[in-house]
Design a protein around this motif. Structure first.
Motif, PDB file in Angstrom:
ATOM      1  N   UNK A 154       0.836  -1.217   0.000  1.00 18.51           N
ATOM      2  CA  UNK A 154       0.000   0.000   0.000  1.00 18.51           C
ATOM      3  C   UNK A 154       0.859   1.251   0.000  1.00 18.51           C
ATOM      4  N   UNK A 155       1.975   1.231   0.783  1.00 16.87           N
ATOM      5  CA  UNK A 155       2.878   2.388   0.785  1.00 16.87           C
ATOM      6  C   UNK A 155       3.535   2.575  -0.583  1.00 16.87           C
ATOM      7  N   UNK A 156       3.782   1.476  -1.259  1.00 18.74           N
ATOM      8  CA  UNK A 156       4.388   1.556  -2.600  1.00 18.74           C
ATOM      9  C   UNK A 156       3.355   1.761  -3.690  1.00 18.74           C
ATOM     10  N   UNK A 157       2.082   1.878  -3.291  1.00 21.79           N
ATOM     11  CA  UNK A 157       0.979   2.099  -4.240  1.00 21.79           C
ATOM     12  C   UNK A 157       0.901   0.988  -5.303  1.00 21.79           C
ATOM     13  N   UNK A 158       1.015  -0.251  -4.821  1.00 20.59           N
ATOM     14  CA  UNK A 158       0.957  -1.406  -5.722  1.00 20.59           C
ATOM     15  C   UNK A 158      -0.314  -2.231  -5.546  1.00 20.59           C
ATOM     16  N   UNK A 159      -1.231  -1.745  -4.696  1.00 25.61           N
ATOM     17  CA  UNK A 159      -2.508  -2.448  -4.528  1.00 25.61           C
ATOM     18  C   UNK A 159      -3.324  -2.292  -5.814  1.00 25.61           C
ATOM     19  N   UNK A 160      -4.029  -3.384  -6.166  1.00 25.27           N
ATOM     20  CA  UNK A 160      -4.848  -3.420  -7.399  1.00 25.27           C
ATOM     21  C   UNK A 160      -4.009  -3.329  -8.669  1.00 25.27           C
ATOM     22  N   UNK A 161      -2.770  -3.796  -8.567  1.00 23.13           N
ATOM     23  CA  UNK A 161      -1.896  -3.873  -9.742  1.00 23.13           C
ATOM     24  C   UNK A 161      -1.309  -5.275  -9.832  1.00 23.13           C
ATOM     25  N   UNK A 162      -1.067  -5.726 -11.050  1.00 20.60           N
ATOM     26  CA  UNK A 162      -0.510  -7.069 -11.225  1.00 20.60           C
ATOM     27  C   UNK A 162       0.811  -7.231 -10.482  1.00 20.60           C
ATOM     28  N   UNK A 163       1.659  -6.231 -10.554  1.00 15.14           N
ATOM     29  CA  UNK A 163       2.970  -6.330  -9.915  1.00 15.14           C
ATOM     30  C   UNK A 163       2.837  -6.459  -8.398  1.00 15.14           C
ATOM     31  N   UNK A 164       1.735  -5.922  -7.843  1.00 15.72           N
ATOM     32  CA  UNK A 164       1.502  -6.036  -6.408  1.00 15.72           C
ATOM     33  C   UNK A 164       1.272  -7.462  -5.952  1.00 15.72           C
ATOM     34  N   UNK A 165       0.820  -8.331  -6.839  1.00 12.35           N
ATOM     35  CA  UNK A 165       0.654  -9.746  -6.505  1.00 12.35           C
ATOM     36  C   UNK A 165       1.854 -10.568  -6.974  1.00 12.35           C
ATOM     37  N   UNK A 166       2.469 -10.142  -8.069  1.00 14.91           N
ATOM     38  CA  UNK A 166       3.616 -10.894  -8.604  1.00 14.91           C
ATOM     39  C   UNK A 166       4.784 -10.891  -7.617  1.00 14.91           C
ATOM     40  N   UNK A 167       5.053  -9.749  -6.991  1.00 14.26           N
ATOM     41  CA  UNK A 167       6.204  -9.650  -6.082  1.00 14.26           C
ATOM     42  C   UNK A 167       6.076 -10.569  -4.862  1.00 14.26           C
ATOM     43  N   UNK A 168       4.974 -10.536  -4.111  1.00 16.50           N
ATOM     44  CA  UNK A 168       4.895 -11.455  -2.958  1.00 16.50           C
ATOM     45  C   UNK A 168       4.846 -12.928  -3.356  1.00 16.50           C
ATOM     46  N   UNK A 169       4.221 -13.241  -4.500  1.00 13.86           N
ATOM     47  CA  UNK A 169       4.226 -14.640  -4.938  1.00 13.86           C
ATOM     48  C   UNK A 169       5.624 -15.079  -5.348  1.00 13.86           C
TER      49      UNK A 169
END
Length: 300
Positions: A154-169
């Motif tokens: 959320x701080x990196x403003x990656x919520x609701x973006x593909x990269x926001x799920x790709x990184x933790x996976x």
């Protein structure tokens, strides 16, 4: 020799065949093996039959499913599949899943392969401790780390973006990839790499031109498992991806029961569509799974 001369030739052949048949029967179908085969057949039936049941009912109307869900369909009607793409937007979710899972596989193979090469071929301080951390990280489930992960995204403003799920996976699958690839690379004869170094090859050239081609089965194993885990992951997409335009296909499936809970034909068609990529990937690369896992288990 004397005994063979006194016995007719056809009698000796019949005796030999009988003895071979008897030996083959005992060797291949002992009581223990028979029980194992029966258990495997039962397990295969319980696993495969639900898939066949879903496929059969995906061609039926809801009324046909309610009346008898175990009969074959009266006609192979494609209405449920057409509705799945038109009403539910399953094509867009399909594309989102391929983007997320494909990117995760590429990143895991890229970074996991390089980290495994270092762990397998270089000696440095805290090497054993770092390897232990990789093993220990496999014990933590995803929901144990979801709060700090969500806060950082959320701080990196990656919520609701593909990269926001790709990184933790990617981070979640790296430990498994490093352990499997390290075990396989340690089994490669060091003489091959030493010969390349003598010829003037740099470490990255040794990795790209020698280690990676030899380690293809292990890379294939890691890719298959990473894709399946990413594709089937439902928990993290529900938390990170709130916008339907970027949600993967398994999240869409979770909404079907609430929106189309009584349309059983549509639900069966959606499930059939979702499992197709998993089956294609598994059957096309299943021979690498056992080979890669076995090599990693021996040396890991």
């Amino acid at each position: 020799m004397e005994g063979n001369r006194t016995i007719p030739l056809n009698t000796r052949m019949f005796t030999d065949i009988q003895s071979k048949k008897h030996f083959t029967f005992k060797g291949q179908f002992g009581l223990g093996q028979l029980g194992a085969y029966m258990l495997l057949i039962f397990w295969a039936f319980t696993t495969i039959y639900p898939l066949i049941w879903i496929l059969i009912n995906s061609f039926k109307t809801t009324n046909e499913i309610v009346k008898n869900s175990f009969n074959l369909p009266s006609s192979f009607n494609m209405t449920n599949y057409m509705n799945a793409f038109q009403k539910m937007g399953i094509g867009r979710s399909y594309l989102n899943s391929l983007i997320i899972s494909g990117s995760t596989v590429l990143l895991v193979v890229l970074f996991g392969g390089m980290a495994a090469f270092i762990m397998a071929r270089f000696d440095f301080k805290l090497k054993k401790f770092i390897y232990t951390l990789f093993l220990g990280s496999l014990m933590f489930p995803a929901f144990a780390t979801i709060v700090p992960v969500f806060t950082m995204l959320r701080k990196a403003q990656l919520i609701n973006k593909h990269i926001g799920l790709i990184l933790p996976q990617t981070a979640g699958n790296l430990a498994f990839a490093i352990i499997i690839l390290t075990g396989f690379m340690m089994s490669i004869p060091i003489e091959l790499e030493e010969a390349a170094v003598v010829e003037g090859a740099a470490p990255w050239q040794v990795y790209v031109r020698i280690v990676v081609p030899i380690s293809k089965p292990s890379f294939a194993t890691v890719s298959i498992f990473t894709f399946l885990w990413s594709y089937n992951d439902l928990f993290m997409p529900l938390i990170i991806l709130r916008n339907k335009d970027v949600q993967p296909i398994n999240v869409l499936l979770s909404h079907i029961s609430s929106q189309y809970g009584t349309d059983y034909g549509l639900m069966a068609a959606a499930v059939a569509i979702i499992i197709v990529p998993v089956l294609i990937i598994y059957f096309s690369a299943q021979k690498y799974i056992i080979k890669g896992l076995t090599a990693g288990a021996i040396k890991g």
